[in-house]
Motif scaffolding. Structure first.
Motif, PDB file in Angstrom:
ATOM      1  N   VAL A   5     -21.792 -30.719 -24.446  1.00 51.57           N
ATOM      2  CA  VAL A   5     -21.715 -31.630 -25.663  1.00 51.57           C
ATOM      3  C   VAL A   5     -22.910 -32.212 -26.139  1.00 51.57           C
ATOM      4  O   VAL A   5     -23.147 -32.257 -27.346  1.00 51.57           O
ATOM      5  CB  VAL A   5     -20.795 -32.964 -24.942  1.00 51.57           C
ATOM      6  N   LEU A  24     -20.124 -27.729 -28.876  1.00 56.34           N
ATOM      7  CA  LEU A  24     -19.802 -29.001 -28.583  1.00 56.34           C
ATOM      8  C   LEU A  24     -18.261 -28.857 -28.134  1.00 56.34           C
ATOM      9  O   LEU A  24     -17.815 -29.734 -27.132  1.00 56.34           O
ATOM     10  CB  LEU A  24     -19.718 -29.834 -29.905  1.00 56.34           C
ATOM     11  N   ILE A  32     -16.379 -29.851 -24.381  1.00 57.85           N
ATOM     12  CA  ILE A  32     -15.217 -30.976 -24.355  1.00 57.85           C
ATOM     13  C   ILE A  32     -14.023 -30.082 -23.544  1.00 57.85           C
ATOM     14  O   ILE A  32     -13.457 -30.700 -22.810  1.00 57.85           O
ATOM     15  CB  ILE A  32     -14.710 -31.171 -25.714  1.00 57.85           C
ATOM     16  N   PHE A  33     -13.891 -28.675 -23.820  1.00 59.95           N
ATOM     17  CA  PHE A  33     -13.031 -28.081 -23.115  1.00 59.95           C
ATOM     18  C   PHE A  33     -13.185 -27.914 -21.565  1.00 59.95           C
ATOM     19  O   PHE A  33     -12.324 -28.159 -20.700  1.00 59.95           O
ATOM     20  CB  PHE A  33     -12.707 -26.677 -23.648  1.00 59.95           C
ATOM     21  N   LEU A  46     -15.050 -30.213 -20.093  1.00 56.69           N
ATOM     22  CA  LEU A  46     -14.716 -31.492 -19.489  1.00 56.69           C
ATOM     23  C   LEU A  46     -13.161 -31.772 -19.057  1.00 56.69           C
ATOM     24  O   LEU A  46     -12.847 -32.094 -18.171  1.00 56.69           O
ATOM     25  CB  LEU A  46     -15.176 -32.624 -20.635  1.00 56.69           C
ATOM     26  N   LEU A  47     -12.550 -31.184 -20.127  1.00 55.28           N
ATOM     27  CA  LEU A  47     -10.929 -31.335 -19.953  1.00 55.28           C
ATOM     28  C   LEU A  47     -10.552 -30.390 -18.513  1.00 55.28           C
ATOM     29  O   LEU A  47      -9.911 -31.042 -17.789  1.00 55.28           O
ATOM     30  CB  LEU A  47     -10.139 -30.912 -21.111  1.00 55.28           C
ATOM     31  N   ILE A  76     -11.497 -32.562 -15.524  1.00 56.08           N
ATOM     32  CA  ILE A  76     -10.670 -33.559 -15.420  1.00 56.08           C
ATOM     33  C   ILE A  76      -9.386 -33.053 -14.723  1.00 56.08           C
ATOM     34  O   ILE A  76      -8.740 -33.664 -13.656  1.00 56.08           O
ATOM     35  CB  ILE A  76     -10.255 -34.378 -16.784  1.00 56.08           C
ATOM     36  N   ARG A 134     -10.065 -32.672 -11.199  1.00 58.58           N
ATOM     37  CA  ARG A 134     -10.283 -33.813 -10.483  1.00 58.58           C
ATOM     38  C   ARG A 134      -8.875 -34.370 -10.337  1.00 58.58           C
ATOM     39  O   ARG A 134      -8.599 -35.134  -9.312  1.00 58.58           O
ATOM     40  CB  ARG A 134     -11.066 -34.835 -11.187  1.00 58.58           C
ATOM     41  N   ASP A 181      -4.365 -30.202 -12.519  1.00 60.98           N
ATOM     42  CA  ASP A 181      -3.464 -30.867 -13.286  1.00 60.98           C
ATOM     43  C   ASP A 181      -3.167 -30.064 -14.742  1.00 60.98           C
ATOM     44  O   ASP A 181      -3.894 -29.468 -15.243  1.00 60.98           O
ATOM     45  CB  ASP A 181      -3.995 -32.279 -13.651  1.00 60.98           C
ATOM     46  N   VAL A 208      -1.717 -30.694 -17.371  1.00 65.03           N
ATOM     47  CA  VAL A 208      -1.632 -31.293 -18.922  1.00 65.03           C
ATOM     48  C   VAL A 208      -3.016 -30.949 -19.336  1.00 65.03           C
ATOM     49  O   VAL A 208      -3.173 -30.486 -20.588  1.00 65.03           O
ATOM     50  CB  VAL A 208      -1.255 -32.739 -18.721  1.00 65.03           C
ATOM     51  N   PRO A 209      -4.063 -31.482 -19.003  1.00 64.56           N
ATOM     52  CA  PRO A 209      -5.418 -30.971 -19.575  1.00 64.56           C
ATOM     53  C   PRO A 209      -5.410 -29.380 -19.894  1.00 64.56           C
ATOM     54  O   PRO A 209      -6.140 -29.230 -20.903  1.00 64.56           O
ATOM     55  CB  PRO A 209      -6.501 -31.587 -18.776  1.00 64.56           C
ATOM     56  N   LEU A 219      -3.894 -29.027 -22.856  1.00 65.68           N
ATOM     57  CA  LEU A 219      -4.712 -29.613 -24.150  1.00 65.68           C
ATOM     58  C   LEU A 219      -5.739 -28.604 -24.523  1.00 65.68           C
ATOM     59  O   LEU A 219      -5.885 -28.325 -25.676  1.00 65.68           O
ATOM     60  CB  LEU A 219      -5.343 -30.970 -23.529  1.00 65.68           C
ATOM     61  N   THR A 278      -4.350 -25.652 -26.831  1.00 69.48           N
ATOM     62  CA  THR A 278      -4.162 -26.254 -28.141  1.00 69.48           C
ATOM     63  C   THR A 278      -5.237 -26.495 -28.572  1.00 69.48           C
ATOM     64  O   THR A 278      -5.660 -26.221 -29.839  1.00 69.48           O
ATOM     65  CB  THR A 278      -3.205 -27.467 -28.194  1.00 69.48           C
ATOM     66  N   GLY A 279      -6.377 -27.155 -28.170  1.00 64.60           N
ATOM     67  CA  GLY A 279      -7.712 -27.464 -28.646  1.00 64.60           C
ATOM     68  C   GLY A 279      -8.502 -26.134 -29.070  1.00 64.60           C
ATOM     69  O   GLY A 279      -9.066 -26.028 -30.096  1.00 64.60           O
ATOM     70  N   VAL A 338      -6.977 -24.986 -32.225  1.00 58.93           N
ATOM     71  CA  VAL A 338      -7.474 -25.830 -33.477  1.00 58.93           C
ATOM     72  C   VAL A 338      -8.799 -25.570 -33.838  1.00 58.93           C
ATOM     73  O   VAL A 338      -9.178 -25.263 -34.937  1.00 58.93           O
ATOM     74  CB  VAL A 338      -7.302 -27.224 -32.921  1.00 58.93           C
ATOM     75  N   PHE A 381      -3.010 -36.902 -27.998  1.00 57.03           N
ATOM     76  CA  PHE A 381      -3.278 -35.478 -28.166  1.00 57.03           C
ATOM     77  C   PHE A 381      -2.574 -34.791 -29.298  1.00 57.03           C
ATOM     78  O   PHE A 381      -3.038 -34.162 -30.440  1.00 57.03           O
ATOM     79  CB  PHE A 381      -3.439 -34.593 -26.961  1.00 57.03           C
ATOM     80  N   TYR A 422      -4.111 -35.774 -32.229  1.00 56.97           N
ATOM     81  CA  TYR A 422      -5.295 -35.194 -32.542  1.00 56.97           C
ATOM     82  C   TYR A 422      -4.801 -33.992 -33.588  1.00 56.97           C
ATOM     83  O   TYR A 422      -5.352 -33.630 -34.513  1.00 56.97           O
ATOM     84  CB  TYR A 422      -6.007 -34.757 -31.466  1.00 56.97           C
ATOM     85  N   GLU A 452      -6.001 -32.865 -37.346  1.00 52.79           N
ATOM     86  CA  GLU A 452      -6.841 -31.812 -37.719  1.00 52.79           C
ATOM     87  C   GLU A 452      -5.767 -31.163 -38.705  1.00 52.79           C
ATOM     88  O   GLU A 452      -6.459 -30.262 -39.751  1.00 52.79           O
ATOM     89  CB  GLU A 452      -6.899 -30.741 -36.493  1.00 52.79           C
ATOM     90  N   PHE A 454      -7.398 -29.787 -42.393  1.00 50.71           N
ATOM     91  CA  PHE A 454      -7.168 -28.645 -43.001  1.00 50.71           C
ATOM     92  C   PHE A 454      -6.410 -28.435 -44.185  1.00 50.71           C
ATOM     93  O   PHE A 454      -6.873 -27.522 -45.267  1.00 50.71           O
ATOM     94  CB  PHE A 454      -6.742 -27.457 -41.808  1.00 50.71           C
ATOM     95  N   LEU A 498     -11.536 -35.960 -29.737  1.00 56.16           N
ATOM     96  CA  LEU A 498     -11.373 -35.317 -28.759  1.00 56.16           C
ATOM     97  C   LEU A 498     -11.971 -35.599 -27.544  1.00 56.16           C
ATOM     98  O   LEU A 498     -11.149 -35.641 -26.352  1.00 56.16           O
ATOM     99  CB  LEU A 498     -11.267 -33.901 -29.104  1.00 56.16           C
ATOM    100  N   LEU A 499     -13.333 -35.849 -27.502  1.00 59.32           N
ATOM    101  CA  LEU A 499     -13.975 -36.055 -26.355  1.00 59.32           C
ATOM    102  C   LEU A 499     -13.298 -37.510 -25.708  1.00 59.32           C
ATOM    103  O   LEU A 499     -13.004 -37.584 -24.503  1.00 59.32           O
ATOM    104  CB  LEU A 499     -15.528 -36.287 -26.747  1.00 59.32           C
ATOM    105  N   ALA A 534     -10.078 -36.623 -24.208  1.00 64.23           N
ATOM    106  CA  ALA A 534     -10.205 -36.496 -22.820  1.00 64.23           C
ATOM    107  C   ALA A 534     -10.684 -37.432 -21.625  1.00 64.23           C
ATOM    108  O   ALA A 534     -10.168 -37.493 -20.363  1.00 64.23           O
ATOM    109  CB  ALA A 534     -11.419 -35.270 -22.838  1.00 64.23           C
ATOM    110  N   TYR A 573      -7.524 -39.694 -20.934  1.00 63.35           N
ATOM    111  CA  TYR A 573      -6.712 -39.134 -20.004  1.00 63.35           C
ATOM    112  C   TYR A 573      -7.316 -39.123 -18.591  1.00 63.35           C
ATOM    113  O   TYR A 573      -6.584 -39.468 -17.591  1.00 63.35           O
ATOM    114  CB  TYR A 573      -6.522 -37.501 -20.347  1.00 63.35           C
ATOM    115  N   GLY A 574      -8.543 -38.927 -18.509  1.00 61.42           N
ATOM    116  CA  GLY A 574      -9.201 -38.851 -17.212  1.00 61.42           C
ATOM    117  C   GLY A 574      -9.075 -40.595 -16.774  1.00 61.42           C
ATOM    118  O   GLY A 574      -8.828 -40.498 -15.372  1.00 61.42           O
TER     119      GLY A 574
END
Lengths: 514, 93, 484
Positions: free
Chosen positions: B13, B36, B40-41, B43-44, B47, B50, B59, B61-62, B65, B68-69, B72, C134, C137, C141, C145, C178-179, C182, C185-186
């Motif tokens: 990041v 960047l 972030i991915f 990091l997800l 998470i 964890r 988990d 869900v992340p 995400l 999908t991220g 995008v 999310f 998000y 986007e 776009f 997005l960061l 994340a 969510y954490g």
């Protein structure tokens, strides 16, 4: 639905309908001729409406009270008389659609401020009486008129923006904080040209077409007066504010005369006379506040109503033209000196009415001196009027004579309400008291004729205020430099990070505090 | 293990942000954005690990995400590249 | 029919429109888009009516899965107001656009425009209805776009540069967002707005998440000093695109910031944090106003006025605790949207008639198109905050909030903003209303009426403030009745 409601609706609806009529090509030609009839419903409302009963219409509340009704009647009469003369001022007797629209909108606003009984409604009409008048001031589109229009609009906006926070504070706090009277005095003061917010007035009235100057100086200015009367309650405002108004008002009353005497354009002379008269009126209101005398509301309105008609007629006299000057000078002299309190004129009644507010102390002496000063300025105006070449198309005389008659007679209908009796007015002592300042002023004006005074540019300290423009400009260019720096990519991207970190730290800090 | 991934994610990041700030060329900015995004991915993912329930690898869900991220980010990159190319074409003319 | 199906319709209708436009194309593009936008307005009106009648929010759990497993759509008063605003402006844009994007032969430009118009609408609706950060998000986007190509539709190097700059900066902003998501969510283990508000605990992770999301959104909203992309992008686009960008697109990210601060974590942010957004807003009001005063081109002037008006939106954050703050900001968002759309479209017509949008070329243009000039004046009055316009109601509410929270200094910002706005709007208006005679031009009455309708919509919140105030409060637990 009562008659008052109907009259109220037509008082606003009829001019509004005429304004919409401007969109129709077929009506556009004949509309200026109808301007004289536009104020009639408002006039009827002032005479036949039910007083002191609130009427709810749309989301606004309206109420006729004695002060508002009096001013409404005077304003409607002036709009009517000026509407008679307005078309003849223009080539082909046809003002443009823009002028007519601005005229009608300003008129609606000028009636509305006297009738509105809720804060927001008042603000709406106040904006209406202030902003469209730009089209009247700048109508001639000469560089001078455009500049005057800009200054006028600047002050109108300043007033709006000062009043808005004051009204919000009035609305949310049962006992408004001490800043409110100051904001109100500054905001309405910008409208009535209280010193030192006066310098928009001379250029504006000098630039405006004569009929427009008549209604602006007569009727539109009273929006500021009614504002001061309504929102600075006489019984509960701190006396300090009243004293401030008295001091500032008297300063304006004498300052206006002093600068006015150096002016050569009769319109400018009248503009300075307005500054002086409004200063005097502010002093009346100030006395009322400092002595917590509720009567002063009506007395001030009484004085203002007379000024409405007198100042309007004087402006119209500049545009009048006849082969025999005496026919114009005599009525003008009566109205002009009436403003100073010439006995038995309406002006004398107005002066007598407010006299009680000043008591017997130094304020009373100052008031008499102010009357003498007014007489002096008015005599100067008559000289200038006689000595000015007229190149405008002439007005017809009848409306002017009617105006004079109305102006002289109007206060005679209201004087019992102002606590005067007929005996008071014709008592030799009273006549003498109002006569000597007039005589002294006229004599002084004749004496002053021998001295050539330097002509101060219209708007006096406007020239000074233009000196500070460069520093305003450099401040603006500094802001522009900062802005263009922030528009560089690396700066903006780094700022994103810095701001995010600052925000997070502030949240932590704020939470640890609580 | 999670700590190492976390440090890796934050470094990515940081690198991406640094690149976005300092590089004037559009292409490098686009690449920095992708770095960047990867950070972030990651990091997800961290998470997800964890927050894993007992008996699960992560988990879900992340992880959803992240998928999908990535879609995008891919479309964003495509759009940015297209714009950069048109700009380049304009320059050539 | 179940009311919650309306939420699905609101999102899918414009998307269906987009999908249909591409294969049918050509002369159908305009008709499909217009039909979809009319239906969309109907759906928005129905949603508003249902909310108004039931006096509670409409909720839809997609696939029948309740959060935290599923993703929820939720329409409360805020959503209803914004949905209606978006639908009206998008429809007005569709009425205004055909002359520019002719429906005759298929061109790439017209196809792009109609597709993107539906796209902006779909993205905005999703943002207003989404209830999961999310999911929001993705909507954000989608909005970017759809918006970026609108910027460079006229082609040319300058607009391409503006579009790329916009895209890259917006992407940086959404990367930060997005960061933040994340981290959120954490910290919370859920991204559902309602869920977060019930489980979130104050702590460093949460604060970092909120700070990153907020600043990311501020960058996408072009809040000063993060506005570098806005003036070239909004001034270079075709008028109708500028109208969409200035009126709607910047409100999308702003709306998310509102959801985050007012709905998700209202009690967990220290009182000081809002101040920095307020300071940025004040900076926007002052810098945007000063820069607008210095512009020579009408469209750039209007673009800088957007920078300044966005400042007012963020004044509501420091006074979060006051019941008037949220409606004040939303009134500003809505009336600015209508007024700015009207203004950009009017500027487009006037520039077309005068051959240029340089202020000194526009002299007397109002005489050839009085209706447009009227609409322009009304919009200018609303942006200046003259009673009884929507802009005035917004200022009134914001001032009430500022004074009743004791933060009187924001009144100074509003005071300065009022004077500056008066100045730059006068600068824009004075050539338009001057009486120089311009050669008569052929003008389209439909376009003029669309503009006038938008300008009148900008007045309505000021004339009838009570209805929108009531509507805004529906579905919001911590909201009390605000003064008019």
């Amino acid at each position: 639905m009562t008659a008052t409601t109907v009259l109220l609706a037509t008082a606003f609806g009829w001019p509004l309908l005429l304004a919409f009529g401007l969109t129709l090509r077929s009506l556009r030609e004949s509309l200026p001729w109808l301007l004289r009839f536009a104020p009639l419903p408002a006039l009827a409302l002032a005479f036949f409406g039910t007083y002191n009963t609130p009427v709810k219409m749309a989301s606004c509340v309206f109420e006729l009270d004695a002060a508002g009704g009096l001013l409404l009647a005077a304003a409607a009469l002036l709009w009517c008389i000026a509407g008679f003369t307005a078309p003849s001022y223009f080539p082909d007797k046809r003002p443009g659609a823009g002028f007519t629209a601005c005229w009608l909108l300003t008129m609606i606003g000028s009636f509305g401020v006297f009738l509105a009984a809720d804060l927001i409604g008042f603000l709406v009409f106040y904006a209406l009486v202030s902003l469209p008048a730009y089209g009247l001031v700048a109508h001639d589109k000469t560089p001078g008129a455009l500049r005057a229009g800009k200054i006028y609009l600047g002050f109108a906006l300043l007033g709006e923006n000062l009043l808005l926070p004051a009204f919000v504070l009035l609305c949310i706090f049962p006992s408004p904080p001490p800043i409110v009277p100051l904001l109100l005095i500054a905001g309405f003061g910008a409208k009535i040209a209280l010193l030192p917010l006066h310098f928009w007035m001379p250029p504006s009235y000098t630039a405006a077409p004569i009929p427009a100057a008549a209604v602006l100086s007569g009727a539109a200015v009273k929006a500021g007066v009614i504002g001061l009367l309504r929102f600075l309650p006489m019984e509960s405002t701190a006396a300090t504010w009243g004293e401030l108004l008295v001091v500032v008002g008297f300063c304006g009353a004498f300052y206006g005369v002093a600068v006015g005497l150096t002016q050569r354009n009769p319109k400018t002379v009248l503009a300075y006379s307005s500054i002086s008269q409004m200063g005097f009126l502010a002093a009346v209101i100030g006395m009322g506040i400092s002595t917590h005398d509720e009567n002063a509301i009506f007395l001030a309105a009484f004085y203002a109503a007379h000024h409405t008609l007198a100042k309007g007629v004087l402006f119209l006299a500049i545009g009048a033209n006849t082969t025999r000057p005496a026919r114009i000078m005599i009525p003008t002299a009566l109205v002009g000196l009436g403003l100073a309190g010439l006995p038995l004129t309406g002006g004398a009644l107005a002066k007598l009415a407010v006299k009680s507010s000043f008591g017997f102390g130094p304020a009373a002496t100052l008031a008499s001196l102010a009357a003498a000063a007014t007489a002096m300025l008015m005599t100067h105006f008559l000289f200038r009027l006689a000595g000015t070449q007229k190149n405008q198309p002439p007005f017809r005389m009848p409306p002017l004579l009617i105006g004079t008659a109305v102006c002289l007679a109007f206060p005679w209908f209201g004087f019992p309400l102002a606590g005067l009796t007929f005996a008071d007015i014709i008592a030799p002592a009273a006549v003498g008291k109002t006569l000597w300042p007039v005589l002294a002023g006229v004599v002084a004006a004749f004496a002053l004729r021998r001295i050539r005074l330097p002509e101060i540019p219209a708007g006096d300290i406007l020239a000074l205020s233009e000196k500070i423009l460069p520093s305003v400009r450099s401040l603006a260019s500094m802001i522009a430099r900062i802005e263009s720096l922030s528009r560089r990519w690396p700066t903006a991207c780094s700022l994103v990070l810095v701001l995010a970190i600052t925000l997070a730290l502030l949240m932590a800090f704020g939470f640890s505090q609580s | 293990m999670i700590t190492i991934f976390g440090i890796c994610a934050s470094s990515l990041v940081g690198l991406g942000l640094y690149g976005l700030i300092v590089h004037p060329s559009p292409l490098r900015k686009i690449l920095s954005f992708n770095v960047l995004g990867c950070g972030i991915f990651l990091l997800l993912g961290t998470i997800a690990r964890r927050g894993a329930d007992a008996g699960l690898g992560g988990d879900p869900v992340p992880q959803a995400l992240v998928i999908t991220g990535i879609v995008v980010a891919f479309s964003a990159t495509a759009l940015a590249l297209m714009l950069a190319r048109s700009l380049n074409d304009e320059d050539d003319q | 029919m179940n009311a919650s199906a309306l939420l699905i319709l609101s999102i899918t209708l414009p998307i269906i429109g987009m999908v249909l436009i591409i294969p049918f194309g050509g002369r159908w593009a305009r008709n499909i888009a217009t039909a979809v936008l009319i239906l969309n307005l109907g759906v928005a009106a129905l949603i508003t009516a249902v909310i108004q009648c039931k006096r509670q929010a409409i909720v839809y759990a997609s696939g029948g899965w309740a959060p935290p497993l599923g993703i929820q759509l939720r329409a409360d008063g805020l959503s209803a107001v914004m949905l209606l605003t978006t639908a009206l402006i998008a429809l007005a844009a569709a009425v205004y656009a055909p002359r520019e994007f002719s429906s005759g032969a298929e061109t790439r430009k017209s196809l792009t425009f109609w597709t993107l118009l539906a796209g902006v609408c779909a993205a905005m609706n999703t943002i207003f209805l989404g209830n999961d950060f999310f999911n929001l998000y993705v909507a954000l986007e989608l909005l970017t776009f759809a918006a970026v190509p609108l910027v460079c539709m006229s082609g040319g190097k300058a607009t391409l540069e503006a579009a790329l700059r916009y895209l890259l900066f917006a992407l940086s902003g959404s990367a930060l967002y997005l960061l933040g998501v994340a981290l959120l969510y954490g910290a919370c283990g859920t991204l559902d707005i309602g869920g977060i508000s019930s489980v979130a605990q104050p702590g460093p992770t949460l604060w970092a998440a909120i700070a990153l999301m907020t600043i990311g959104l501020a960058a996408k909203t072009a809040l000063f000093p993060l506005h570098l992309w806005l003036p070239p992008a909004h001034a270079g686009a075709p008028p109708v695109a500028s109208a969409l960008l200035s009126a709607l697109v910047v409100k999308g990210s702003f709306f998310l910031a509102v959801r985050l601060w007012f709905d998700a974590v209202p009690g967990l942010i220290g009182a000081q944090a809002g101040q920095i957004l307020g300071i940025m807003g004040t900076g926007a009001i002052v810098a945007g106003g000063v820069m607008a005063l210095r512009q020579e081109r009408l469209k750039l002037l209007i673009a800088y006025s957007t920078v300044a008006q966005i400042g007012y939106l963020f004044l509501m954050f420091p006074m979060m605790g006051q019941p008037e703050a949220l409606p004040g900001g939303m009134f500003q968002a809505v009336s600015h949207a209508f007024a700015k759309a009207a203004m950009f479209m009017a500027a487009g017509l006037m520039a077309e008639a005068a051959g240029s949008d340089r202020l000194d070329c526009l002299r007397g243009v109002g005489r050839t198109m009085p209706l447009t000039a009227c609409a322009f004046i009304l919009a200018a009055l609303s942006l200046t905050g003259i009673p009884p316009t929507g802009g005035f109601a917004a200022k009134w509410l914001l001032l009430s909030a500022a004074f009743s929270s004791g933060q009187w200094w924001w009144a100074l910002a509003i005071f300065a903003g009022g004077l500056l706005a008066g100045g730059y709007m006068f600068r824009a208006l004075s050539p338009v209303i001057s009486n120089v005679t311009q050669p008569a031009v052929k003008i389209s009455r439909t376009q003029e009426l669309a503009i006038l309708a938008l300008a009148i919509c900008a007045l309505l919140p000021g004339i009838f403030p009570q209805k929108p105030l009531e509507l805004l409060s529906i579905g919001r637990p911590k909201f009390e009745e605000a003064r008019p």
